[in-house]
Design a protein around this motif. Structure first.
Motif, PDB file in Angstrom:
ATOM      1  N   GLY A 186       0.808  -1.211   0.000  1.00  0.00           N
ATOM      2  CA  GLY A 186       0.000   0.000   0.000  1.00  0.00           C
ATOM      3  C   GLY A 186       0.842   1.261   0.000  1.00  0.00           C
ATOM      4  O   GLY A 186       0.505   2.252  -0.659  1.00  0.00           O
ATOM      5  N   GLU A 187       1.957   1.238   0.728  1.00  0.00           N
ATOM      6  CA  GLU A 187       2.857   2.391   0.738  1.00  0.00           C
ATOM      7  C   GLU A 187       3.507   2.599  -0.623  1.00  0.00           C
ATOM      8  O   GLU A 187       3.688   3.732  -1.071  1.00  0.00           O
ATOM      9  CB  GLU A 187       3.929   2.210   1.810  1.00  0.00           C
ATOM     10  N   GLY A 415      -4.064   0.418  -9.595  1.00  0.00           N
ATOM     11  CA  GLY A 415      -5.303   1.036 -10.055  1.00  0.00           C
ATOM     12  C   GLY A 415      -6.350   1.193  -8.984  1.00  0.00           C
ATOM     13  O   GLY A 415      -7.362   1.882  -9.201  1.00  0.00           O
ATOM     14  N   GLN A 416      -6.118   0.593  -7.798  1.00  0.00           N
ATOM     15  CA  GLN A 416      -7.043   0.795  -6.677  1.00  0.00           C
ATOM     16  C   GLN A 416      -7.110   2.260  -6.275  1.00  0.00           C
ATOM     17  O   GLN A 416      -8.069   2.671  -5.604  1.00  0.00           O
ATOM     18  CB  GLN A 416      -6.624  -0.057  -5.480  1.00  0.00           C
ATOM     19  N   SER A 446      -3.636  -8.495  -3.894  1.00  0.00           N
ATOM     20  CA  SER A 446      -2.872  -7.810  -4.930  1.00  0.00           C
ATOM     21  C   SER A 446      -3.121  -6.308  -4.888  1.00  0.00           C
ATOM     22  O   SER A 446      -2.934  -5.610  -5.883  1.00  0.00           O
ATOM     23  CB  SER A 446      -3.237  -8.379  -6.310  1.00  0.00           C
ATOM     24  N   GLY A 447      -3.561  -5.825  -3.723  1.00  0.00           N
ATOM     25  CA  GLY A 447      -3.679  -4.391  -3.513  1.00  0.00           C
ATOM     26  C   GLY A 447      -5.018  -3.783  -3.830  1.00  0.00           C
ATOM     27  O   GLY A 447      -5.180  -2.568  -3.709  1.00  0.00           O
ATOM     28  N   PRO A 531      -6.304  -5.590   3.153  1.00  0.00           N
ATOM     29  CA  PRO A 531      -7.535  -6.062   2.515  1.00  0.00           C
ATOM     30  C   PRO A 531      -8.719  -6.019   3.470  1.00  0.00           C
ATOM     31  O   PRO A 531      -8.551  -6.087   4.693  1.00  0.00           O
ATOM     32  CB  PRO A 531      -7.202  -7.508   2.139  1.00  0.00           C
ATOM     33  N   ILE A 532      -9.902  -5.907   2.898  1.00  0.00           N
ATOM     34  CA  ILE A 532     -11.148  -6.020   3.661  1.00  0.00           C
ATOM     35  C   ILE A 532     -11.525  -7.497   3.755  1.00  0.00           C
ATOM     36  O   ILE A 532     -11.832  -8.009   4.821  1.00  0.00           O
ATOM     37  CB  ILE A 532     -12.245  -5.186   2.987  1.00  0.00           C
ATOM     38  N   MET A 533     -11.469  -8.183   2.634  1.00  0.00           N
ATOM     39  CA  MET A 533     -11.706  -9.624   2.544  1.00  0.00           C
ATOM     40  C   MET A 533     -10.348 -10.307   2.588  1.00  0.00           C
ATOM     41  O   MET A 533      -9.499 -10.076   1.731  1.00  0.00           O
ATOM     42  CB  MET A 533     -12.438  -9.927   1.238  1.00  0.00           C
TER      43      MET A 533
END
Length: 703
Positions: A186-187, A415-416, A446-447, A531-533
């Motif tokens: 994420g960073e 792309g998130q 995968s982000g 991740p949420i899931m």
């Protein structure tokens, strides 16, 4: 003779795998970057995945565990990683197959893949050159091949990236846990922005609801039947001859009036926009694109045209800054009609009469700014990312006070930052229902935390049994949308009769009750990239028996979701207690179990997020062996950007047991947003729930 044969084989091996020298450095304490000696930055950079500055050059520690070998394999540039011990592999983006990716290979070439029928589902709509590795002790690493050219990931006893482009750099993250690797990703690649609250609600779609009267009737049915929902989607039939940014004068003569009607019913609207612009000299968007020289060109420098829904179309060249700005400007009049969100589809890009279902590799993107001119082979995988980036900028310019929502079928690692996604044209089958879990988890790993499949399946018509099981599971996907094709039977929650309607209502009610917890998870994802899931093995990263479990999953850290059809489950250790979020139950509802030592906030049943409030919350508490538990709640306005200047609240919950009495202490640790709140404790023990009365204050007690 034998000696000569061995020499020949050795020479042949060298010709297929020719090692290339490399340089390396440390970007930050646990992130290294590796370059082949023949690396030329202009051929792969700037990175469209990595947003963090990785220009620091500190020496790589001598004990750095995982190092690449740059190779040429059959004349192609490649990089390979070998490991001294077994490693469980995950990630690789949007793929079919098992959660654990060992023993498979993936081609990264964004492809319109109807029913996942081509390439055994190993080549789908998105490209994520990323692998997560987890060792036996839970220590983990992540590998990012930082380029956008067509490539293949081969996962056997090694990890190999094979490119059809020039030499490329690789980043490697080394951490003590997969969770820490995800935060580091994420960073590096950026995190998703905080979405509007309504985007977390249940959503209803079809290709297509037509005309606009059917859309109004659909909204009325949801409200009359008291089935919660937040969004109704408009597929391509709302357009005039499939021309983007237009409306069918017969079926959708008053789009603003339709959107006003939906808003009055507490619904939001999302409309599809494809990249292909109909080749029509009387069509203003095509006129503007031609006058502004905005189209992707053939290798010979002419406007490229291919067949999509409107017939022959031209494609915007989003590598050009002026084209990005022009495309963004097209959303001004469109969004001013009261449209709430945008759906960018067909942006692999899909071309019905093109080679491999897309445009030729040799097509020309002219670039500009940081992006160099180059052929489509370089920019194909990021075409969707560049499109949604431009779309998002245009939407934000029109509605600067609102959080944008964009859904994209095609995307790339990173792309998130611009769009949520779904897993494309699945089918209404048991296999597709079951595989949706590992697909969504690996996308999450995968982000891309904001993802989910089409509930019920896009193609074919589900049986009542399949739909009931799917809606009961789909209530817990991060992106929860029921979508189906124009060639199928109706798929609304009431389309299968009273029993399945009640199953659907119960499942969706449960999602809305969990909204305070879900919204808190989305805030965490926006801050850290978590991740949420999540895979079940995140509950205990040292329990290798969980590494392949793909029927259940974690929602955040504290809830374990298990569908009713799951068999031979591998359960994490601990006192996971099932919680009931609705009095109604049935044989289809997924099991929801609360981790010992956890507290989650739960709200009342509401019909849409317009009614969302944290003024009265139930705190489900599952004490650990020491009689303690903890949890948190994030709260803000659900819309706009006030949270960025402090208009939010982060509450921490701490439970302790003193002389047989459970006390939950509540503390606001961040933010200036305050509300009068009432809380009720729901203590879960031995399969039973004990409730306290509603109480206010900083300490809630249950005798």
């Amino acid at each position: 003779m034998r000696k000569n044969s061995m020499l020949f084989l050795a020479l042949l091996f060298v010709s297929f795998q020719l090692a290339v020298a490399q340089t390396s450095s440390l970007v930050q304490p646990d992130v290294a970057i590796f370059y082949p000696k023949d690396f030329k930055a202009y051929k792969t950079l700037p990175s469209l995945a990595v947003t963090q500055d990785v220009s620091q050059e500190k020496p790589l520690p001598a004990n750095w565990a995982v190092k690449p070998q740059f190779l040429q394999i059959e004349g192609k540039n490649a990089v390979q990683f070998t490991f001294p011990e077994h490693v469980d592999l995950y990630g690789t983006g949007e793929v079919l197959g098992d959660l654990r990716r060992n023993g498979t290979d993936v081609t990264l070439w964004n492809t319109d893949n109807y029913e996942y029928g081509k390439f055994e589902g190993k080549q789908l709509y998105q490209a994520h050159p990323w692998v997560l590795g987890v060792r036996k002790d839970g220590s983990s690493f992540g590998i990012l091949a930082d380029h956008s050219w067509r490539q293949q990931i081969v996962l056997d006893d090694k990890v190999t990236f094979i490119s059809e482009g020039p030499s490329f750099r690789v980043l490697l993250i080394e951490k003590d846990s997969p969770q820490e690797v995800m935060k580091a990703l994420g960073e590096l690649t950026g995190t998703m922005a905080m979405p509007p609250l309504w985007a977390l609600g249940y959503q209803q779609s079809r290709y297509s609801y037509y005309p606009d009267t059917s859309v109004k009737e659909l909204a009325d049915e949801f409200r009359a039947r008291k089935i919660p929902a937040d969004v109704i989607w408009m597929d391509i039939d709302y357009m005039d001859g499939f021309r983007v940014f237009t409306f069918d004068p017969e079926g959708f003569p008053d789009p603003k009036g339709l959107n006003d009607y939906l808003h009055d019913k507490d619904f939001k609207s999302v409309y599809m926009i494809d990249p292909g612009v109909k080749q029509d000299s009387l069509y203003s968007v095509y006129q503007q694109g031609t006058a502004g020289d905005h189209w992707v060109q053939t290798a010979g420098g002419k406007e490229f045209n291919g067949e999509v829904w409107p017939g022959q179309v031209a494609f915007p060249d989003y590598t050009q800054p002026r084209t990005q700005k022009w495309w963004a400007s097209l959303y001004t009049d469109f969004m001013n009609l009261g449209i709430d969100g945008v759906w960018n589809d067909m942006n692999e890009p899909a071309v019905f009469d093109g080679p491999g279902g897309s445009m030729p590799d040799s097509n020309l993107h002219r670039g500009g700014g940081d992006l160099p001119m180059d052929k489509h082979l370089r920019y194909h995988n990021v075409y969707g990312l560049l499109m949604v980036r431009s779309s998002r900028e245009g939407i934000m310019a029109v509605n600067p006070e609102k959080r944008p929502f964009v859904l994209s079928r095609a995307n790339f690692l990173g792309g998130q930052r611009y769009a949520a996604t779904w897993t494309g044209d699945n089918s209404a089958t048991w296999d597709n229902l079951k595989m949706s879990i590992p697909m969504s988890i690996n996308l999450s790993l995968s982000g891309q935390p904001f993802n989910g499949p089409d509930i019920g399946g896009f193609t074919k018509s589900p049986s009542p049994e399949v739909f009931a099981n799917w809606i009961a599971l789909g209530a817990y996907y991060p992106f929860s949308r029921n979508h189906t094709s124009n060639e199928t039977e109706a798929q609304e929650p009431w389309a299968f009769g009273e029993e399945i309607e009640q199953v659907s209502r119960t499942a969706i009610n449960r999602r809305y009750r969990l909204m305070p917890y879900l919204y808190t998870l989305f805030q965490e994802a926006s801050q850290t990239g978590m991740p949420i899931m999540r895979p079940t093995f995140f509950a205990d990263i040292t329990d290798t028996s969980l590494r392949g479990e793909q029927q259940s999953f974690l929602l955040g850290e504290d809830l374990l979701i298990t569908p009713q059809w799951a068999e031979d489950l591998k359960m994490p250790q601990g006192d996971w207690q099932e919680i009931s979020l609705e009095e109604n139950t049935d044989k289809y509802q997924a099991s929801v179990k609360l981790r010992d030592g956890a507290i989650i906030p739960v709200g009342p049943v509401i019909q849409s997020t317009v009614d969302y409030s944290t003024s009265e919350l139930t705190l489900f508490v599952n004490l650990d062996a020491e009689g303690k538990a903890s949890g948190s709640l994030y709260d803000d306005a659900g819309e706009g950007y006030g949270y960025q200047s402090g208009d939010y609240a982060m509450l921490n919950f701490e439970a302790n047991t003193v002389d047989g009495e459970v006390e939950v202490h509540i503390e606001q640790t961040e933010g200036s947003r305050t509300m009068n709140r009432k809380f009720k404790i729901a203590l879960v023990q031995d399969g039973a729930v004990t409730y306290s009365e509603w109480q206010s204050g900083d300490t809630i007690r249950l005798n």
